[in-house]
Design an enzyme around this catalytic site. Structure first.
Site, mmCIF file in Angstrom:
data_model
loop_
_atom_site.group_PDB
_atom_site.id
_atom_site.type_symbol
_atom_site.label_atom_id
_atom_site.label_comp_id
_atom_site.label_asym_id
_atom_site.label_seq_id
_atom_site.Cartn_x
_atom_site.Cartn_y
_atom_site.Cartn_z
ATOM 1 N N ASP A 32 1.413 -1.228 -0.185
ATOM 2 C CA ASP A 32 0.198 -0.266 -0.292
ATOM 3 C C ASP A 32 1.115 1.410 -0.177
ATOM 4 O O ASP A 32 2.056 1.603 0.876
ATOM 5 C CB ASP A 32 -0.719 -0.297 1.317
ATOM 6 C CG ASP A 32 -1.685 1.224 1.215
ATOM 7 O OD1 ASP A 32 -2.805 1.257 0.305
ATOM 8 O OD2 ASP A 32 -1.062 2.458 2.446
ATOM 9 N N THR B 29 -2.602 5.772 -4.206
ATOM 10 C CA THR B 29 -1.219 6.284 -3.830
ATOM 11 C C THR B 29 -0.168 6.162 -4.763
ATOM 12 O O THR B 29 0.374 7.044 -4.776
ATOM 13 C CB THR B 29 -1.472 6.197 -2.291
ATOM 14 O OG1 THR B 29 -1.249 5.229 -2.156
ATOM 15 C CG2 THR B 29 -3.223 6.576 -1.299
ATOM 16 N N THR B 30 0.167 4.656 -5.086
ATOM 17 C CA THR B 30 1.522 4.198 -5.487
ATOM 18 C C THR B 30 1.568 5.574 -7.120
ATOM 19 O O THR B 30 2.103 6.011 -8.157
ATOM 20 C CB THR B 30 1.392 2.916 -5.357
ATOM 21 O OG1 THR B 30 1.270 2.407 -4.701
ATOM 22 C CG2 THR B 30 3.035 2.720 -6.274
ATOM 23 N N ASP C 41 -8.820 0.523 1.551
ATOM 24 C CA ASP C 41 -8.892 1.138 0.784
ATOM 25 C C ASP C 41 -10.416 0.497 -0.284
ATOM 26 O O ASP C 41 -11.186 1.890 -0.714
ATOM 27 C CB ASP C 41 -7.671 0.323 -0.214
ATOM 28 C CG ASP C 41 -6.583 1.037 -0.292
ATOM 29 O OD1 ASP C 41 -5.983 1.772 0.936
ATOM 30 O OD2 ASP C 41 -5.942 0.883 -0.254
#
Length: 536
Positions: free
Chosen positions: A65, A98-99, A391
């Site tokens: 994550d 997010t990545t 998520d």
């Protein structure tokens, strides 16, 4: 740093302060930001790898994550900290991606560095990036498709896409179904969703298949008194934000006893006051008391004699969830409790889970707050499962609120890159170079997905570009075949907000870093008073 005035150098900054200017400052910032982006790059996509993060005291976190990775990293450089802020913002606003946001920001900065080397001014690049981001947002709106709260099959696919690659694959159908049902219970009449009302609780023990959706709230608590009932059916629930105890004197108060027997009278008076408060609660008709504050020992005894199950020291967030789930009002005084202040649950029970006591409040008539209770064989496995489910809960809530989704698998980025190249031709000037650089940066997302899946990234990009040139905007990378396939047909779908927020956050961070041309870093000196040497 010093300035020369009449041949005499004027010292402005304190000794030990360092200053970096121009392209050197920009290069340092870009290198630091890219270090963070490269740290999470290998986690992107369904076949991304995990990272093991070890703290100074030996605590271990195993995850892919992006938000968790950058949050756990011990980062010092200011530009690198901006990348951490990107991940936090993306997680707060969209719940996933997010990545993608961090990797995209790193690529934007790398492309900008090449333009700066070709004598394109950073402010021109920043202006071009902002034009490209605006165009990208409008383009994503144009290709987005609609989804409603009743389209459970599509919502399940969105949840599964969010969980893919995060260790939940063995029971993904089960989790997706629980998440969609949970969001359906907590959605407001106006279509808004507060994901905090879907509580995700974890317990080590059992397997992923033992995880359940509780139509109510699970509290990691126990009864305050062993004589209280463990199980209460048709529970009439009183929620309190006030202690069940009489107000004691201040710790420094003194009580003077002037006659024999006054001490016993004083003790008896304390007991009487505690009993009266407990009786006031008992008269409300509640058979379950859930309090955020304390319950003193004498009150516990009287409540237990009355057959009431009581729990104390609840979190504020749990009390709010209980109010929504049971329909009870949170009372801040014992004097205003009415029958309609009580909530209802079909069952309140203390159970043993993984050797710990928990209180389960379930069978609520209209559970507008629910709990997903996760089980796993190891602490690390259940922690990663919790992050995956968190998520997925966020993205399903986001897509129910917005009613818009796009396909995944790198398809939106390729479509955007193609549109931006056409748009760049209409701009002219040096901003055109920045828009084209933005397009190249976007293609890093499908390229990285392919690399992490063991697919040749050049072949993958060529196949995707050819498919999109032929008019197939849903063409993305099929990691199983390595070919360009229809992501809609494969069920690889994501909320529109995830993509738009990732592009917006990455662009803002890149522009901010590009506009920095001077870094002044103050050193710390070990003075007699421990003061920093950076004041000037």
């Amino acid at each position: 740093m010093s300035q020369v005035l009449g041949g005499q150098p004027i010292i402005i900054l304190k000794e030990g302060t360092t200053q970096t200017r121009g392209q050197e400052a920009l290069g340092n910032n870009i290198a630091a930001a890219n270090a963070v982006a490269n740290a999470v790059r290998s986690t992107l996509g369904p076949r991304g790898m995990d990272k093991m993060l070890v703290s100074g005291i030996g605590d271990i976190v195993i995850t892919n994550d992006g938000a968790t990775i950058v949050d756990e990293m011990d980062i010092e450089h200011p530009a690198a900290k901006m990348m951490v802020e990107i991940a936090k913002t993306q997680d707060q606003e969209a719940g996933d991606g997010t990545t993608t946001a961090v990797v995209l920001a790193g690529e934007l900065l790398s492309e900008a560095q090449k333009l700066v080397a070709d004598s394109v001014h950073p402010t021109v690049i920043a202006a071009g990036y902002q034009l490209a981001a605006g165009r990208a947002s409008a383009f994503l709106d144009s290709i987005a498709k609609s989804v409603g709260p009743s389209d459970t099959a599509l919502l399940r696919r969105i949840a599964m896409t969010a969980m893919t690659g995060k260790g939940a694959e063995v029971a993904m159908d089960q989790f997706a179904d629980m998440i969609v049902r949970a969001i359906g219970m907590v959605v407001e009449e106006d279509g808004t969703v507060d994901p905090d009302f879907v509580k995700v609780e974890k317990k080590v023990g059992g397997s992923f298949d033992d995880s359940v959706l509780v139509e109510g709230i699970v509290l990691i608590k126990e009864r305050v008194h062993p004589a209280m009932p463990k199980r209460v059916e048709n529970a009439r629930i009183l929620l309190l934000n006030v202690p069940i105890e009489y107000r004691k004197p201040e710790s420094n108060a003194k009580i003077r006893l002037t006659a024999p027997g006054q001490e016993q009278a004083f003790i008896e008076n304390d007991e009487r006051m505690s009993r009266e408060i407990a009786e006031k609660v008992i008269r409300t008709g509640a058979n379950v008391i859930l309090s955020q504050k304390g319950i003193d020992d004498l009150a516990q005894h009287h409540l237990a004699k009355a057959g009431i199950l009581a729990v104390r020291r609840l979190k504020t967030s749990d009390l709010k969830r209980l109010a929504r789930a049971t329909g009870a009002s949170i009372m801040t005084t014992l004097d205003d409790i009415q029958p309609e202040s009580l909530g209802y649950a079909g069952l309140v029970e203390e159970r043993i889970m993984a050797a710990d006591e928990v209180i389960v409040v379930e069978r609520c008539q209209n559970p507008r707050a629910v709990t997903i209770l996760l089980h796993g064989g190891t602490e690390h496995a259940v922690d990663e499962l919790e992050r995956a489910v968190h998520d997925a809960v966020r993205v399903v809530g986001v897509v129910v609120e917005d009613g818009k989704y796009v396909v995944g698998g790198g398809a939106p980025e390729i479509a955007l890159a193609r549109d931006l190249r056409e748009f760049a031709v209409t701009i002219g000037g040096r901003e055109q170079l920045a828009v084209e650089a933005f397009a190249r940066a976007l293609e890093a997302i499908p390229r990285t997905i392919a690399e992490n899946a063991g697919i040749d990234p050049v072949d993958a990009l060529v196949a995707l570009r050819a498919a999109h040139e032929a008019g197939d905007r849903s063409a993305g990378i099929d990691i199983l075949s390595g070919e360009a396939s229809d992501m809609e047909a494969l069920g690889i779908v994501e909320p529109l907000r995830v993509k738009k927020q990732a592009i917006a956050s990455a662009t803002e961070a890149a522009v901010m870093i590009l506009r920095i041309d001077d870094i002044i870093a103050s050193s710390k000196e070990q003075g007699s008073e421990g003061e920093a040497a950076g004041d000037y």
